[in-house]
Write a protein that holds these residues in place. Structure first.
Motif, PDB file in Angstrom:
ATOM      1  N   LEU A 171       5.791  21.157 -27.705  1.00 54.92           N
ATOM      2  CA  LEU A 171       5.162  22.201 -26.901  1.00 54.92           C
ATOM      3  C   LEU A 171       4.624  23.309 -27.795  1.00 54.92           C
ATOM      4  CD1 LEU A 171       7.819  22.588 -24.042  1.00 54.92           C
ATOM      5  CD2 LEU A 171       5.618  21.420 -23.888  1.00 54.92           C
ATOM      6  N   THR A 172       3.515  23.872 -27.374  1.00 52.02           N
ATOM      7  CA  THR A 172       2.978  25.034 -28.060  1.00 52.02           C
ATOM      8  C   THR A 172       3.630  26.305 -27.527  1.00 52.02           C
ATOM      9  OG1 THR A 172       1.175  25.251 -26.463  1.00 52.02           O
ATOM     10  CG2 THR A 172       0.792  23.807 -28.364  1.00 52.02           C
ATOM     11  N   ASP A 173       3.374  27.418 -28.202  1.00 52.60           N
ATOM     12  CA  ASP A 173       3.927  28.685 -27.738  1.00 52.60           C
ATOM     13  C   ASP A 173       3.380  29.063 -26.367  1.00 52.60           C
ATOM     14  OD1 ASP A 173       5.303  28.795 -30.095  1.00 52.60           O
ATOM     15  OD2 ASP A 173       3.844  30.110 -31.104  1.00 52.60           O
ATOM     16  N   GLY A 174       2.112  28.745 -26.118  1.00 52.33           N
ATOM     17  CA  GLY A 174       1.536  29.046 -24.811  1.00 52.33           C
ATOM     18  C   GLY A 174       2.138  28.211 -23.706  1.00 52.33           C
ATOM     19  N   GLU A 175       2.423  26.929 -23.998  1.00 48.97           N
ATOM     20  CA  GLU A 175       3.033  26.069 -22.985  1.00 48.97           C
ATOM     21  C   GLU A 175       4.462  26.504 -22.669  1.00 48.97           C
ATOM     22  OE1 GLU A 175       0.612  21.899 -23.912  1.00 48.97           O
ATOM     23  OE2 GLU A 175       2.550  22.308 -24.853  1.00 48.97           O
ATOM     24  N   MET A 176       5.232  26.923 -23.687  1.00 48.95           N
ATOM     25  CA  MET A 176       6.582  27.404 -23.431  1.00 48.95           C
ATOM     26  C   MET A 176       6.559  28.694 -22.614  1.00 48.95           C
ATOM     27  SD  MET A 176       8.890  26.554 -26.806  1.00 48.95           S
ATOM     28  CE  MET A 176       7.828  27.427 -27.963  1.00 48.95           C
ATOM     29  N   ALA A 177       5.572  29.561 -22.902  1.00 49.15           N
ATOM     30  CA  ALA A 177       5.456  30.786 -22.104  1.00 49.15           C
ATOM     31  C   ALA A 177       5.081  30.470 -20.658  1.00 49.15           C
ATOM     32  CB  ALA A 177       4.411  31.713 -22.740  1.00 49.15           C
ATOM     33  N   GLN A 178       4.214  29.464 -20.463  1.00 47.84           N
ATOM     34  CA  GLN A 178       3.825  29.081 -19.108  1.00 47.84           C
ATOM     35  C   GLN A 178       5.009  28.482 -18.344  1.00 47.84           C
ATOM     36  OE1 GLN A 178       0.935  29.776 -17.784  1.00 47.84           O
ATOM     37  NE2 GLN A 178       1.356  28.809 -15.803  1.00 47.84           N
ATOM     38  N   LEU A 179       5.856  27.698 -19.030  1.00 46.34           N
ATOM     39  CA  LEU A 179       7.029  27.136 -18.379  1.00 46.34           C
ATOM     40  C   LEU A 179       8.022  28.217 -17.985  1.00 46.34           C
ATOM     41  CD1 LEU A 179       7.693  23.949 -20.547  1.00 46.34           C
ATOM     42  CD2 LEU A 179       6.999  24.007 -18.153  1.00 46.34           C
ATOM     43  N   ASN A 191      10.159  27.283 -12.502  1.00 50.63           N
ATOM     44  CA  ASN A 191      10.098  27.778 -13.878  1.00 50.63           C
ATOM     45  C   ASN A 191      11.476  27.697 -14.513  1.00 50.63           C
ATOM     46  OD1 ASN A 191      10.820  30.163 -12.090  1.00 50.63           O
ATOM     47  ND2 ASN A 191      11.184  31.018 -14.141  1.00 50.63           N
ATOM     48  N   PHE A 192      11.510  27.774 -15.848  1.00 49.09           N
ATOM     49  CA  PHE A 192      12.747  27.864 -16.599  1.00 49.09           C
ATOM     50  C   PHE A 192      13.083  29.334 -16.830  1.00 49.09           C
ATOM     51  CE2 PHE A 192      11.306  23.637 -18.465  1.00 49.09           C
ATOM     52  CZ  PHE A 192      12.173  22.907 -17.671  1.00 49.09           C
ATOM     53  N   ARG A 220      12.301  17.239 -15.290  1.00 50.73           N
ATOM     54  CA  ARG A 220      11.325  16.226 -15.712  1.00 50.73           C
ATOM     55  C   ARG A 220       9.928  16.557 -15.220  1.00 50.73           C
ATOM     56  NH1 ARG A 220      13.959  11.542 -17.478  1.00 50.73           N
ATOM     57  NH2 ARG A 220      16.207  11.499 -17.048  1.00 50.73           N
ATOM     58  N   ARG A 221       9.798  17.040 -14.007  1.00 54.40           N
ATOM     59  CA  ARG A 221       8.464  17.342 -13.462  1.00 54.40           C
ATOM     60  C   ARG A 221       7.822  18.523 -14.169  1.00 54.40           C
ATOM     61  NH1 ARG A 221       8.719  18.191  -7.318  1.00 54.40           N
ATOM     62  NH2 ARG A 221      10.773  19.080  -7.783  1.00 54.40           N
ATOM     63  N   LEU A 222       8.626  19.485 -14.617  1.00 55.04           N
ATOM     64  CA  LEU A 222       8.054  20.624 -15.329  1.00 55.04           C
ATOM     65  C   LEU A 222       7.451  20.199 -16.667  1.00 55.04           C
ATOM     66  CD1 LEU A 222      10.719  23.390 -14.612  1.00 55.04           C
ATOM     67  CD2 LEU A 222       8.317  23.441 -13.945  1.00 55.04           C
ATOM     68  N   PHE A 223       8.118  19.300 -17.375  1.00 54.36           N
ATOM     69  CA  PHE A 223       7.556  18.837 -18.645  1.00 54.36           C
ATOM     70  C   PHE A 223       6.395  17.874 -18.424  1.00 54.36           C
ATOM     71  CE2 PHE A 223      11.657  20.300 -20.325  1.00 54.36           C
ATOM     72  CZ  PHE A 223      11.256  20.907 -21.506  1.00 54.36           C
ATOM     73  N   GLU A 224       6.467  17.075 -17.376  1.00 54.46           N
ATOM     74  CA  GLU A 224       5.369  16.142 -17.102  1.00 54.46           C
ATOM     75  C   GLU A 224       4.093  16.866 -16.711  1.00 54.46           C
ATOM     76  OE1 GLU A 224       6.911  13.587 -14.129  1.00 54.46           O
ATOM     77  OE2 GLU A 224       8.200  12.439 -15.510  1.00 54.46           O
ATOM     78  N   ALA A 225       4.200  18.129 -16.282  1.00 53.15           N
ATOM     79  CA  ALA A 225       3.001  18.903 -15.954  1.00 53.15           C
ATOM     80  C   ALA A 225       2.124  19.123 -17.182  1.00 53.15           C
ATOM     81  CB  ALA A 225       3.397  20.242 -15.338  1.00 53.15           C
ATOM     82  N   PHE A 226       2.716  19.084 -18.402  1.00 57.65           N
ATOM     83  CA  PHE A 226       1.964  19.219 -19.644  1.00 57.65           C
ATOM     84  C   PHE A 226       1.850  17.893 -20.385  1.00 57.65           C
ATOM     85  CE2 PHE A 226       3.632  23.483 -18.859  1.00 57.65           C
ATOM     86  CZ  PHE A 226       2.484  24.257 -19.033  1.00 57.65           C
ATOM     87  N   GLN A 227       1.995  16.779 -19.656  1.00 59.62           N
ATOM     88  CA  GLN A 227       1.873  15.446 -20.227  1.00 59.62           C
ATOM     89  C   GLN A 227       2.879  15.231 -21.356  1.00 59.62           C
ATOM     90  OE1 GLN A 227      -0.144  13.358 -18.658  1.00 59.62           O
ATOM     91  NE2 GLN A 227      -0.811  15.038 -17.333  1.00 59.62           N
ATOM     92  N   LYS A 228       4.088  15.750 -21.147  1.00 64.19           N
ATOM     93  CA  LYS A 228       5.179  15.575 -22.119  1.00 64.19           C
ATOM     94  C   LYS A 228       6.340  14.855 -21.409  1.00 64.19           C
ATOM     95  CE  LYS A 228       3.252  17.987 -25.496  1.00 64.19           C
ATOM     96  NZ  LYS A 228       2.001  18.385 -24.815  1.00 64.19           N
ATOM     97  N   PRO A 229       6.367  13.530 -21.440  1.00 62.70           N
ATOM     98  CA  PRO A 229       7.430  12.811 -20.726  1.00 62.70           C
ATOM     99  C   PRO A 229       8.795  13.035 -21.372  1.00 62.70           C
ATOM    100  CG  PRO A 229       6.121  11.291 -22.027  1.00 62.70           C
ATOM    101  CD  PRO A 229       5.434  12.621 -22.116  1.00 62.70           C
TER     102      PRO A 229
END
Length: 388
Positions: A171-179, A191-192, A220-229
């Motif tokens: 994950l990038t910093d932007g993706e972690m902030a979005q999560l 959200n986390f 699992r669904r939160l990570f799959e939103a960024f195509q990260k299974p």
């Protein structure tokens, strides 16, 4: 000394037994609360049970919101219940759930369940605090107190759940902030509370996430939103309870009196002041010690002819593989009946014993027939003349 005769009851005396004397100082308590304390389920489940009409009080069907006193006779399907008007300290069991087991008591597919391994208890039942997906491992808590289970699981308390997640990618910093900020899922935003990278090797990376909800497959669904299974998911903490390092996969641990009392105080529940329940020798032996439960036989479809092989459980995928192997070994040949319906040939003809394979015929050897000319004349002994 002669044995005295047993006093016989007068059959003409049909007067009913005298009811127990009512205590005027007894404080009525809500029925669904006492049923939850008895370990029959959560308060919400007990309200549903009362509404179904299966609970009776002194022979009359109970209503939702009813209260009872110690002298009342409460029955469930004509079975008397012993309600804990003076609450006892509940039992708490920790289980390191492996992958391949479901957290359900009723499964139409007859898969391996965590409830198959739980030890038996009297006057109550085990309640699973939260659920884990079949492909998720980690900490799973069981208790006999519906009040304690409700304190862990009810959304209004927002109890933290901590997971160790391994994903394919990074994950990038932007993706972690979005999560952390929030993502819109099919059943609403999620959200986390926090997400921290924990390193990794190659294409796989580990993350530590904390959230306060228990929706189905939410992590699992939160990570799959960024195509990260997610390739691995482990729950390492639920509220104040951490997964002990000594508790390996498939092992259980009974919490002691001190630990259970601490959980009751954390949940702001009344701690029993009376004497603790007397434990059996087997319970004393297991208390505070890690043990591996005995695996029971798996539940399969009897038509398939599958059997469990020792402690190894047959999962759904392996069960389907065994069925396919049996079908290949014993193919079902079909034929048409006089009415045109396709019927299996085994149903039309009786089973015959398997025929033994015929021995291969020997190849005749090219031999010449022996004749009289081939026989050499016998030699006569010396000194004797042949007779004419």
């Amino acid at each position: 000394m002669a044995r005295p005769f047993k006093q016989q009851r007068n059959p003409r005396n049909t007067s009913p037994a005298k009811p127990a004397a009512a205590d005027p100082t007894a404080v009525p308590q809500r029925l669904h609360k006492l049923l939850a304390l008895a370990g029959l389920g959560s308060r919400r489940e007990m309200e549903t049970l009362i509404a179904s009409g299966r609970i009776t009080i002194n022979g009359k069907t109970a209503e939702v919101g009813a209260s009872v006193v110690p002298t009342d006779v409460v029955r469930l399907d004509s079975r008397p219940l012993h309600l804990p008007f003076e609450p006892e300290l509940p039992q708490v069991l920790l289980y390191h759930k492996p992958e391949g087991e479901i957290v359900s008591q009723d499964d139409p597919e007859k898969r391996a369940s965590v409830f198959d391994k739980l030890p038996r208890i009297r006057n109550g039942k085990w309640i699973a605090i939260g659920r884990l997906d079949m492909n998720t491992s980690g900490l799973l808590i069981f208790t006999t107190s519906g009040e304690l289970a409700n304190r862990f699981m009810h959304p209004r308390y927002e109890v933290e759940r901590e997971y160790a997640v391994r994903i394919f990618g990074e994950l990038t910093d932007g993706e972690m902030a979005q999560l952390t900020y929030g993502i819109e899922l099919d059943d609403g935003p999620a959200n986390f509370d926090s997400i921290r990278p924990q390193g990794g090797e190659g294409a796989n990376h580990w993350y530590e996430v904390i959230l306060r909800e228990g929706r189905n497959r939410e992590v699992r669904r939160l990570f799959e939103a960024f195509q990260k299974p997610v390739s691995r998911l482990i729950r390492v903490r639920f509220g104040p309870v951490n997964l002990p390092p000594r508790l390996k996969r498939g092992q259980m641990l009974h919490l002691g009196v001190k630990e259970v009392t601490g959980l009751m105080e954390w949940a702001e529940l009344a701690v029993p002041k009376g004497p603790a329940r007397q434990l059996t020798p087997r319970e004393k032996e297991k208390l505070g010690k890690v043990f591996t439960p005995k695996a029971k036989r798996s539940r399969f479809d009897a038509e398939a002819g599958l059997e469990s092989r020792g402690p190894r459980r047959v999962t759904k995928t392996r069960e389907e593989g065994i069925r396919q192997e049996l079908e290949k070994q014993q193919p079902v040949r079909r034929s048409r009946s006089r009415h045109g319906a396709v019927e299996p040939e085994e149903a039309q003809r009786p089973a015959r014993p398997p025929k033994q394979a015929a021995k291969p015929a020997r190849k005749p050897a090219n031999r010449r027939i022996r004749q009289a000319a081939d026989i050499a004349p016998a030699k006569q002994p010396a000194g004797k003349r042949a007779k004419r």
